[in-house]
Design a protein around this motif. Structure first.
Motif, mmCIF file in Angstrom:
data_model
loop_
_atom_site.group_PDB
_atom_site.id
_atom_site.type_symbol
_atom_site.label_atom_id
_atom_site.label_comp_id
_atom_site.label_asym_id
_atom_site.label_seq_id
_atom_site.Cartn_x
_atom_site.Cartn_y
_atom_site.Cartn_z
ATOM 1 N N GLU A 85 6.302 -10.853 -5.378
ATOM 2 C CA GLU A 85 4.832 -10.805 -5.430
ATOM 3 C C GLU A 85 4.286 -11.625 -6.598
ATOM 4 N N ASN B 93 -3.793 -2.495 -0.818
ATOM 5 C CA ASN B 93 -2.535 -2.722 -1.538
ATOM 6 C C ASN B 93 -2.539 -2.127 -2.940
ATOM 7 N N THR C 230 2.653 -5.853 6.069
ATOM 8 C CA THR C 230 1.207 -5.601 6.104
ATOM 9 C C THR C 230 0.420 -6.909 6.129
ATOM 10 N N SER D 121 6.112 -9.844 3.976
ATOM 11 C CA SER D 121 5.276 -8.660 3.825
ATOM 12 C C SER D 121 4.772 -8.224 5.200
ATOM 13 N N GLN E 202 -3.111 -12.563 -1.495
ATOM 14 C CA GLN E 202 -2.343 -12.269 -2.701
ATOM 15 C C GLN E 202 -2.416 -13.460 -3.649
#
Length: 494
Positions: free
Chosen positions: A480, A61, A377, A375, A412
């Motif tokens: 994010e 990422n 991914t 997201s 994340q």
């Protein structure tokens, strides 16, 4: 020989850990220095493969001008003859460039994919990496390549544990794209009958992932009840169970109904029961709900060892990054209960690491902005890992334990940061509380039971934040975990 294998595993795990520690920190001078030292040990196959995978993990990422992953990994995907080293490089490319739609990598990985001399493991991980790089893109050229390889190799190598990952690589291309996959599913009629239902179930689950489509959930529930299998036919039931969780995870009502349906399925056939804990984990990823926690705690003592192993891993997934004290206590008790079973003890250690992931500062939840954005991914990384967990004894605990590192795609921070237009950190007072949707007409109330903190602040599951000052005006929503603010005396926050 077992002692030597354990030493090799220690080397590869140590090198990959360096990549995890350097996650998102590729610009630092020392970030990749320790990993680069292992490139000089070319005689040690396992350390070299671990170094390649570690580079991919560190660049997950991240977009940089120097592009260190491309420089270090591309050559080893083509010129290397050792399969473990090639897999390390291919996995590293898939993780580092997930969602990038990189045309150069497409040509390189396509050449590897169509080479029939490659082992099934190299082919499977190439298909997964190609699916990750073009996740959700519906790229026709990639789809045609994967379909041709599927039709050529599946029938000959049906018994291999990694065979199930080949259709998944194709499914990732259509992740969340709904009707776009229908033309591809028509081709399943040309497949051998042994794989036809499995192909359809995998593509259907991926295409409608995160859509909350009730009709597709009912369709998948129907597949779970079809227990009669032809001779040597691949069972579609466990994948249909995972598909229910993938489709229903979008909104809260479907989420709760799916949990109730899965509680009924845990009393069904043995192959269905083995997938139920994994589906519950996907529905409640990094969200330790009490009722799901109790169900998984009960299943962790099941007489079927594969059900127990799936339940233990799922306990770690629902508590990932939360430092949940109750799950930590359950896992501590399980470590004593299964002290003589090496496979289950391995599951417990992995689950304990997930619960305390990032010292409680990370999450695996693929949704953000109050479940408004998904997201692709992150969801792809979770799905790959869960598909591998459907065959724990022959895949996850033997040769392919490094599939667990696909979870890095979903990692994340769960902190709320505030920055200015130059991306410099600002300290701003915010009110943090439980999300609600009530209030006076024209003045909706979005949080309740709030406390005032200064950013950066840690957000728990179900928490929302609002500015507690009139000095700043938000220019963009939470994306994010970051809010961009502008200091402007002409505007105030209502």
């Amino acid at each position: 020989m077992d002692h030597m294998n354990s030493i090799c595993d220690t080397y590869i795990i140590h090198v990959i850990y360096q990549g995890m520690i350097s996650l998102w920190d590729v610009d630092s001078e020392l970030a990749l220095a320790q990993i680069d030292e292992c490139f000089n040990i070319n005689d040690d196959e396992y350390s070299f493969a671990g170094a390649l995978l570690g580079v991919g993990i560190a660049n997950c990422n991240i977009k940089t001008d120097c592009d260190p992953a491309n420089i270090r990994l591309v050559d080893h995907t083509v010129k290397e003859e050792r399969s473990s080293v090639r897999i390390g490089a291919i996995m590293g490319l898939g993780i580092a460039y997930a969602g990038s739609k990189n045309e150069k990598l497409r040509h390189i990985l396509t050449e590897i994919l169509i080479d029939e001399e490659n082992s099934i493991s190299v082919t499977a991980f190439t298909a997964i990496s190609l699916g990750l790089i073009y996740v959700g893109s519906c790229n026709v050229e990639v789809a045609e390549t994967l379909i041709s390889v599927l039709m050529a190799r599946i029938e000959a190598e049906l018994e291999q544990p990694l065979t199930r990952l080949l259709p998944l690589g194709l499914g990732l291309l259509y992740l969340g794209k709904k009707e776009s996959v229908e033309a591809t599913t028509e081709l399943s009629k040309t497949l051998d009958v042994k794989m036809r239902k499995y192909w359809d179930t995998t593509l259907l689950s991926c295409a409608y992932a995160g859509t909350g489509n009730v009709l597709k959930v009912q369709n998948l529930l129907g597949k779970c009840s079809q227990q009669h299998l032809e001779e040597d036919e691949v069972d579609q039931g466990p994948h249909a169970v995972l598909g229910i969780a993938m489709v229903a995870m979008a909104e809260e009502l479907g989420h709760e109904m799916a949990i109730r349906s899965l509680e009924h399925l845990q009393y069904g056939e043995q192959n269905i029961r083995r997938a139920v804990p994994l589906a519950l984990a996907l529905l409640c990823i990094s969200n330790p709900k009490v009722n799901v926690m109790d169900t998984l705690s009960r299943l962790s003592h099941d007489s079927d060892l594969e059900v127990a192993m799936a339940a233990v891993i799922s306990l770690g997934l629902i508590g990932a990054g939360t430092n949940n004290a109750r799950i930590a206590g359950i896992l501590c008790n399980l470590s004593r209960y299964y002290c003589n079973n090496t496979d289950l003890l391995f599951c417990v250690r992995i689950a304990q690491g997930l619960v305390h992931m990032g010292k409680g500062l990370l999450t695996l939840d693929p949704y953000h902005s109050d479940r408004f954005l998904l997201s692709p991914t992150a969801l792809a990384g979770l799905v790959i890992m869960l598909y591998a967990c459907l065959d724990m004894t022959t895949a996850l605990f033997r040769e392919y334990h490094y599939v667990l590192y696909f979870l890095v795609l979903a990692m994340q921070p769960r902190m709320l940061l505030t920055v200015d237009e130059n991306l410099k950190l600002l300290t701003v007072p915010v009110r943090v509380g439980q999300a609600v949707g009530v209030g006076q007409a024209g003045r909706p109330k979005i949080i309740t039971g709030f406390r005032t903190h200064s950013t950066p602040v840690l957000l728990a599951v179900g928490d929302m934040a609002e500015l507690a000052t009139e000095k700043y005006i938000p220019l963009s929503p939470i994306l994010e975990g970051m809010v961009i603010l502008k200091n402007n005396p002409d505007y105030v926050v209502e």
